[in-house]
Enzyme design. Sequence first.
Site, PDB file in Angstrom:
ATOM      1  N   ARG A 109       0.846  -1.201   0.000  1.00 49.17           N
ATOM      2  CA  ARG A 109       0.000   0.000   0.000  1.00 49.17           C
ATOM      3  C   ARG A 109       0.874   1.240   0.000  1.00 49.17           C
ATOM      4  NH1 ARG A 109      -4.669   0.548   4.312  1.00 49.17           N
ATOM      5  NH2 ARG A 109      -2.924   1.114   5.625  1.00 49.17           N
ATOM      6  N   THR A 113      -1.354   7.527  -0.539  1.00 46.74           N
ATOM      7  CA  THR A 113      -2.677   7.341  -1.190  1.00 46.74           C
ATOM      8  C   THR A 113      -3.431   6.124  -0.636  1.00 46.74           C
ATOM      9  OG1 THR A 113      -1.788   5.892  -2.892  1.00 46.74           O
ATOM     10  CG2 THR A 113      -1.720   8.265  -3.350  1.00 46.74           C
ATOM     11  N   ASP A 205       0.656  -2.730  11.958  1.00 42.44           N
ATOM     12  CA  ASP A 205       1.026  -3.203  10.627  1.00 42.44           C
ATOM     13  C   ASP A 205       1.358  -4.689  10.705  1.00 42.44           C
ATOM     14  OD1 ASP A 205       2.803  -3.946   8.392  1.00 42.44           O
ATOM     15  OD2 ASP A 205       2.616  -1.837   7.842  1.00 42.44           O
ATOM     16  N   ASP A 208       4.851  -5.826   9.344  1.00 38.83           N
ATOM     17  CA  ASP A 208       5.943  -5.414  10.233  1.00 38.83           C
ATOM     18  C   ASP A 208       5.985  -6.268  11.489  1.00 38.83           C
ATOM     19  OD1 ASP A 208       6.960  -3.446   8.639  1.00 38.83           O
ATOM     20  OD2 ASP A 208       5.932  -1.798   9.635  1.00 38.83           O
TER      21      ASP A 208
HETATM   22  C1  PRP Z   1      -1.258  -4.720   4.491  1.00 30.12           C
HETATM   23  C2  PRP Z   1      -2.082  -5.986   4.667  1.00 30.12           C
HETATM   24  C3  PRP Z   1      -2.941  -5.977   3.432  1.00 30.12           C
HETATM   25  C4  PRP Z   1      -3.176  -4.496   3.213  1.00 30.12           C
HETATM   26  C5  PRP Z   1      -4.572  -4.175   3.671  1.00 30.12           C
HETATM   27  O1  PRP Z   1      -0.217  -4.917   3.642  1.00 30.12           O
HETATM   28  O2  PRP Z   1      -1.316  -7.125   4.808  1.00 30.12           O
HETATM   29  O3  PRP Z   1      -2.326  -6.550   2.301  1.00 30.12           O
HETATM   30  O4  PRP Z   1      -2.217  -3.803   4.009  1.00 30.12           O
HETATM   31  O5  PRP Z   1      -4.877  -2.862   3.422  1.00 30.12           O
HETATM   32  P1  PRP Z   1      -6.005  -2.435   2.377  1.00 30.12           P
HETATM   33  O6  PRP Z   1      -7.201  -3.269   2.665  1.00 30.12           O
HETATM   34  O7  PRP Z   1      -6.218  -0.971   2.698  1.00 30.12           O
HETATM   35  O8  PRP Z   1      -5.462  -2.634   0.990  1.00 30.12           O
HETATM   36  P2  PRP Z   1       0.860  -3.794   3.275  1.00 30.12           P
HETATM   37  O9  PRP Z   1       0.459  -3.094   2.015  1.00 30.12           O
HETATM   38  O10 PRP Z   1       1.120  -2.924   4.465  1.00 30.12           O
HETATM   39  O11 PRP Z   1       2.132  -4.634   2.895  1.00 30.12           O
HETATM   40  P3  PRP Z   1       3.015  -5.628   3.796  1.00 30.12           P
HETATM   41  O12 PRP Z   1       2.185  -6.865   4.029  1.00 30.12           O
HETATM   42  O13 PRP Z   1       4.188  -5.880   2.921  1.00 30.12           O
HETATM   43  O14 PRP Z   1       3.372  -4.926   5.077  1.00 30.12           O
HETATM   44  N1  URA Z   2      -2.517  -3.013   6.937  1.00 30.21           N
HETATM   45  C1  URA Z   2      -2.095  -3.400   8.153  1.00 30.21           C
HETATM   46  O1  URA Z   2      -1.145  -4.193   8.272  1.00 30.21           O
HETATM   47  N2  URA Z   2      -2.739  -2.932   9.230  1.00 30.21           N
HETATM   48  C2  URA Z   2      -3.781  -2.089   9.137  1.00 30.21           C
HETATM   49  O2  URA Z   2      -4.349  -1.694  10.179  1.00 30.21           O
HETATM   50  C3  URA Z   2      -4.190  -1.675   7.856  1.00 30.21           C
HETATM   51  C4  URA Z   2      -3.543  -2.164   6.773  1.00 30.21           C
END
Ligand code: PRP
Ligand code: URA
Length: 215
Positions: A109, A113, A205, A208
């Site tokens: 993400r 945005t 997150d 993370d």
């Molecule tokens: C997180 C999570 C989802 C997304 C959800 O991933 O694991 O994939 O955010 O958010 P959304 O419903 O608003 O799209 P992130 O993009 O942070 O990547 P990561 O798993 O690499 O930390």
């Molecule tokens: N992705 C995450 O990992 N946590 C949130 O709360 C939203 C998006």
Amino acid sequence: MDLSIYPNVKLLDHPLLKHKITILRDKNTGTNEFRHVVKEIAVMEGYEALRDLPTEMVEIETPIEKTKQPMISGKKLCFVPILRAGLGMVDGMTELVPSAKVGHIGLYRDEVTHEPHEYYCKLPYDLAEREIYILDPMLATGGSAIDAITMLKKHGAKHMHFICIIAAPEGVKAYEEKFPEIPLYIGALDRELNKNAYICPGLGDAGDRIFGTVK
Ligand code: PRP
Ligand code: URA
């Protein structure tokens, strides 16, 4: 949020599942335990999501007599984690069905945005024949889930299910507006998104916390 208007949304309510999600929410839960509990939750949610797998009667012999009993019939499955955080759920699912294939979709993400961006996609060639279970702990805006399903459809996927641990009402609504026919399994439905599109109260997150990259 009234989920009864969405017949394919299943909010799971087992007390063990709720207990384990609370452990994930706790900011004092470290990486090792967090990872372990995500895997345990994947087993519990997977158990529910796989409830409709077809069985066939096979003949076996007990120490007492011959008998015909149910076994899972040769349904082809595929688990698709959304990278990174979805990776934490794969081991739990493959514990349930070790023969399942695993595809990968990489999305991150944008911090400003909140739109998802694709960076990786590797899927089994026979996706169309498989029952697909998409794995991602978080459904926040719903953007990543919607993009992942759209990508899978482009690759021929026909039968999909989405399993998340925590969902925000905003994400459920967006998902249901787009794909009401695709079953959505949720471990906990939270209050709302904050201005950074994080789920409240949420768990922070997920990627993370699973991989220990928290700032
Ligand atoms: C997180 C999570 C989802 C997304 C959800 O991933 O694991 O994939 O955010 O958010 P959304 O419903 O608003 O799209 P992130 O993009 O942070 O990547 P990561 O798993 O690499 O930390
Ligand atoms: N992705 C995450 O990992 N946590 C949130 O709360 C939203 C998006």
